[in-house]
Enzyme design. Structure first.
Site, PDB file in Angstrom:
ATOM      1  N   ARG A  78       5.413 -10.190  -2.037  1.00 51.03           N
ATOM      2  CA  ARG A  78       4.779 -10.326  -3.342  1.00 51.03           C
ATOM      3  C   ARG A  78       5.778 -10.451  -4.495  1.00 51.03           C
ATOM      4  O   ARG A  78       5.413 -10.933  -5.568  1.00 51.03           O
ATOM      5  CB  ARG A  78       3.758  -9.213  -3.543  1.00 51.03           C
ATOM      6  CG  ARG A  78       2.568  -9.408  -2.582  1.00 51.03           C
ATOM      7  CD  ARG A  78       1.519  -8.335  -2.671  1.00 51.03           C
ATOM      8  NE  ARG A  78       1.965  -7.023  -2.265  1.00 51.03           N
ATOM      9  CZ  ARG A  78       1.900  -6.540  -1.032  1.00 51.03           C
ATOM     10  NH1 ARG A  78       1.398  -7.271  -0.064  1.00 51.03           N
ATOM     11  NH2 ARG A  78       2.317  -5.324  -0.762  1.00 51.03           N
ATOM     12  N   GLU A 115       7.312   5.330   5.287  1.00 53.29           N
ATOM     13  CA  GLU A 115       6.597   6.536   5.682  1.00 53.29           C
ATOM     14  C   GLU A 115       6.101   6.444   7.119  1.00 53.29           C
ATOM     15  O   GLU A 115       5.819   7.442   7.755  1.00 53.29           O
ATOM     16  CB  GLU A 115       5.430   6.821   4.728  1.00 53.29           C
ATOM     17  CG  GLU A 115       4.404   5.713   4.660  1.00 53.29           C
ATOM     18  CD  GLU A 115       3.303   6.004   3.659  1.00 53.29           C
ATOM     19  OE1 GLU A 115       2.570   6.979   3.862  1.00 53.29           O
ATOM     20  OE2 GLU A 115       3.198   5.239   2.689  1.00 53.29           O
TER      21      GLU A 115
END
Length: 192
Positions: A78, A115
């Site tokens: 993006r 994560e």
């Protein structure tokens, strides 16, 4: 006194600017994507709104036009949506920072922790020269891991990273603490 390293546009010269509200409202929130509990900030709807998309680019261009930036490095994928327009407008080159095995030719890599695992960014060898002043652009900062990897990659080839910029910033994630002291400029906070 420690210098604040993250700057929200609305607190840094653009207080009350109606463009920020329009940008925020143009971003669709998708609950529980890609997993339960996540409120996904979908910038694809921002791209569908010509005025809000242009305003997003214009705010970044106004900020960086006079900072002698020669490289706008966009983080896959993006960051590619905003980076080239900003680079063209400020007279800089655009350098894509890609996921592994997406760039032909010789690359340098920087791994980082997510994560849920690890990932890696790659850049063409020779795309950035020592001493060049760089801006790193992405759509959103959460933990800061991706931006930190981008900074390390650019610094390894001798670039000076001037700032990182994101359309959306998650202030509770405190990702700015992982950016090696580099300033972070954020247009809007996420909506719920």
């Amino acid at each position: 006194m420690e210098k604040k390293r993250e700057m929200f546009a609305g607190e840094n010269g653009l207080q009350g600017d109606p463009r920020l509200k329009a940008i925020s409202e143009a971003i669709r929130v998708v609950p529980h994507f890609p997993k339960p509990g996540i409120m996904f900030q979908d910038i694809t709807t921002l791209l569908l709104d010509h005025k809000a998309f242009k305003d997003t680019v214009d705010i970044f261009v106004d900020r960086y036009r006079d900072m002698d930036i020669s490289v706008v490095a966009g983080v896959e994928a993006r960051g590619f949506m905003f980076g080239p327009s900003i680079a063209l407008a400020i007279g800089a080159k655009f350098v894509p920072l890609r996921k592994p095995k997406k760039l032909p030719g010789e690359v340098i890599s920087e791994a980082y922790v997510l994560e849920y695992g690890t990932d890696c960014l790659e850049m063409h060898v020779g795309a950035v020269q020592p001493g060049e002043r760089a801006l790193v652009i992405d759509d959103l900062i959460a933990t800061g891991g991706t931006l930190c990897a981008a900074i390390k990659l650019l610094e390894r080839v001798g670039a000076e990273v001037v700032e990182c910029a994101c359309v959306v910033g998650l202030p509770e994630a405190k990702g700015q603490c992982r950016l090696n002291g580099k300033p972070l400029y954020i247009l809007v906070e996420p909506r719920n």
